[in-house]
Scaffold this active site. Sequence first.
Site, PDB file in Angstrom:
ATOM      1  N   HIS A 469       0.844  -1.207   0.000  1.00  0.00           N
ATOM      2  CA  HIS A 469       0.000   0.000   0.000  1.00  0.00           C
ATOM      3  C   HIS A 469       0.879   1.257   0.000  1.00  0.00           C
ATOM      4  O   HIS A 469       0.722   2.140  -0.852  1.00  0.00           O
ATOM      5  CB  HIS A 469      -0.918  -0.019   1.230  1.00  0.00           C
ATOM      6  CG  HIS A 469      -1.796   1.185   1.364  1.00  0.00           C
ATOM      7  ND1 HIS A 469      -3.133   1.169   1.054  1.00  0.00           N
ATOM      8  CD2 HIS A 469      -1.535   2.449   1.780  1.00  0.00           C
ATOM      9  CE1 HIS A 469      -3.657   2.371   1.269  1.00  0.00           C
ATOM     10  NE2 HIS A 469      -2.696   3.171   1.715  1.00  0.00           N
ATOM     11  N   GLU A 470       1.786   1.334   0.972  1.00  0.00           N
ATOM     12  CA  GLU A 470       2.639   2.524   1.067  1.00  0.00           C
ATOM     13  C   GLU A 470       3.564   2.628  -0.142  1.00  0.00           C
ATOM     14  O   GLU A 470       3.883   3.718  -0.611  1.00  0.00           O
ATOM     15  CB  GLU A 470       3.449   2.516   2.379  1.00  0.00           C
ATOM     16  CG  GLU A 470       2.603   2.535   3.644  1.00  0.00           C
ATOM     17  CD  GLU A 470       1.545   3.639   3.678  1.00  0.00           C
ATOM     18  OE1 GLU A 470       1.750   4.696   3.051  1.00  0.00           O
ATOM     19  OE2 GLU A 470       0.488   3.436   4.323  1.00  0.00           O
ATOM     20  N   HIS A 473       1.779   4.391  -2.890  1.00  0.00           N
ATOM     21  CA  HIS A 473       1.885   5.851  -2.736  1.00  0.00           C
ATOM     22  C   HIS A 473       3.259   6.323  -3.233  1.00  0.00           C
ATOM     23  O   HIS A 473       3.374   7.346  -3.906  1.00  0.00           O
ATOM     24  CB  HIS A 473       1.755   6.247  -1.264  1.00  0.00           C
ATOM     25  CG  HIS A 473       0.355   6.299  -0.741  1.00  0.00           C
ATOM     26  ND1 HIS A 473      -0.653   6.996  -1.370  1.00  0.00           N
ATOM     27  CD2 HIS A 473      -0.200   5.762   0.386  1.00  0.00           C
ATOM     28  CE1 HIS A 473      -1.777   6.881  -0.650  1.00  0.00           C
ATOM     29  NE2 HIS A 473      -1.525   6.143   0.412  1.00  0.00           N
ATOM     30  N   HIS A 476       3.552   6.644  -6.879  1.00  0.00           N
ATOM     31  CA  HIS A 476       2.852   7.862  -7.321  1.00  0.00           C
ATOM     32  C   HIS A 476       3.809   9.058  -7.236  1.00  0.00           C
ATOM     33  O   HIS A 476       3.819   9.933  -8.109  1.00  0.00           O
ATOM     34  CB  HIS A 476       1.625   8.077  -6.426  1.00  0.00           C
ATOM     35  CG  HIS A 476       0.560   8.930  -7.033  1.00  0.00           C
ATOM     36  ND1 HIS A 476      -0.596   9.256  -6.357  1.00  0.00           N
ATOM     37  CD2 HIS A 476       0.442   9.537  -8.237  1.00  0.00           C
ATOM     38  CE1 HIS A 476      -1.366  10.017  -7.122  1.00  0.00           C
ATOM     39  NE2 HIS A 476      -0.749  10.208  -8.270  1.00  0.00           N
TER      40      HIS A 476
END
Length: 680
Positions: A469-470, A473, A476
């Site tokens: 998940h991290e 990010h 991105h």
Amino acid sequence: MSQNILLNTFETPYTTAPFSKIKHSHFLPAFKQGIKDAKAEIDAIINNSDSPTFENTIEALDYSGEQLDRISSIFFNLNSAETNDSIQKIAQEVSPLLSEFSNDITLNEDLFERVKSVYKSKNELDLTIEQQTLLDKKYKSFSRNGANLPEDKKETLREIDKKLSQLKLKFGENILAETNKFEMLITDESDLSGLPDGAKEAAKQLAESKQKEGWLFTLDYPSYIPFVTYADKRELREKLSLAAGSKGFKNDALDNQKIVLDIVKLRHERANLLGYKTHAHFVLEERMAETPEKVQSFLNELLEKAKPAAEREFKNLNEFAEELDGLDQLQKWDGAYYAEKLKQKLFSLDDELLKPYFKLENVIDGAFIVANKLFDLNFEEIHDIDKYHEDVLTYKVTDNNGNLVSIFYADFFPRAGKRNGAWMTSFKPQYIKDGYNSRPHVSIVCNFTKPTKSKPSLLTFNEVTTLFHEFGHALHGMLANTTYPSLSGTSVYWDFVELPSQVMENWCYEKEALELFAKHYETGELIPMDLVEKIKESATFHEGMQTLRQLSFGLLDMSWHGGASPETINSVKEHESETFVNTTLYPEVQENCMSTAFAHIFQGGYSSGYYSYKWAEVLDADAFEYFKEEGIFSKEVATKFKDHVLSQGGTENPMTLYKRFRGQEPKPEALLKRAGLIEK
């Protein structure tokens, strides 16, 4: 050259932050000088004798304050991941200064006149889509933050912002202090019944590190989660659970109740001052969801679907606990314990069975391999750049042609100066200036189980998905390719920012991806395919209850920020209990309060935005459906995702970007199917 290293250009590899040379005494003078220099840049824009243009006003404004932004990102990241009394004291001094500086810009009439002049002539200007977005964003940053207010109301706004900046810091400091303060020392080994060996060894090691005899448990997640999940001794689970649930709610020096009420009242007052009905109306005007009414409707629609499933699951769990141990009523401290036992019974699967296949280093490599297969990224661990703590890992990220894409920091283990949870952040944004593409420095911070004397760090499956998940990010941020810093990377609408992170979690459930990295830490044996099948089968286990829990947090956030005037709320606990009435499964625990430790909305940036996790789940389920249709490592789909979503930052409306990637608007059916809430 200044004696203060923060005020010089960093003569370091890749201009990375020189952590080892930064002294605490550098920060306050650096902030003051940084603010002074940034003000001089703003004055130069205002005093420019040429007529206002996009370049000399809007663009110049976006590139201003670069050094101050760099100092801020270094300092506030340390305040989250490696803080102490000295840094917290500086934060309390610095935050009002930064709040005042921010207001000096948005409330500056001469500057606003120049911005307004460019904005009014936007139809005559030949602007790119990114430039149009920047112009719109800059104009709104003034108009939405008091530029049109009369002078007396501008002063009121300054006071509110100053108070809010200090209150949010104090809220976070209290939670960290509460987390660090609590310790549960166990000296009788029989009290450890049910706990896995790894959890016992970690607790023993922690006790030894503090010169104590026995086994030490804390509120840090790698200590807390295994205990409430596996410990047979119910009264000890209760003790730990009550300590975690009552953070900031003890009517002592670390109490957050008044802070919560003060924050919501000030936010409401600020919104009213700016002409908005509530803080949520103000925030959501710049979100995909647009209005509190839409958010409420979205949450209630999901609640309608999830609640019957959640009640069914809870009834089954209650019956299981009664059958197993004669328990007549499940309490909050029983949930994880009996859910784990039921999961083992239904799927012959538990985290202890999976953990040997998820050695931290292997999972990191797995995330890197997935990123390479999808986006042609290469990760090389480097040792020539400074770290703020010895645990931090540092990597150089390049494309297939060897070009630098990003510097990547990863910080995985809990410690006293680090807040709980997991997050992504950056030490330097990406942007293009004078033809040069300045690449980002990105970081992820987590709190995973530390290695022990006999075992490496072995992750639970939940920790594996957290890492992915991290890392989503981080991708991105890394793959950002925009001209302006304020539109780069994760600078997007808050209800869009969770799409790249949540979509990456999907690869953790896929055989094709797991085969790349899920290997036994001792034997190197690939994870057995029957375990992979069980992971997939159990993916929707208690999904109704999990969804209800997430919705309850979203509804609580909206009740604080989008409901009636906070002036009518006198008790944090009473307000919370009333809000939770439709989402509560467990009996009320009087000693517990969620709001007083709800850092996402009272310390972080999620106020009126917690719903965005669920909102982005609709996007991520729909997006991953596209990957599955074409193959989870489809280069074509991955390239579309990189080109239309990851690299674009906030340059266009998120729905426009999403439709360009997907060819259509997202369909909520994909999420409901994946969650098992409707038939596939």
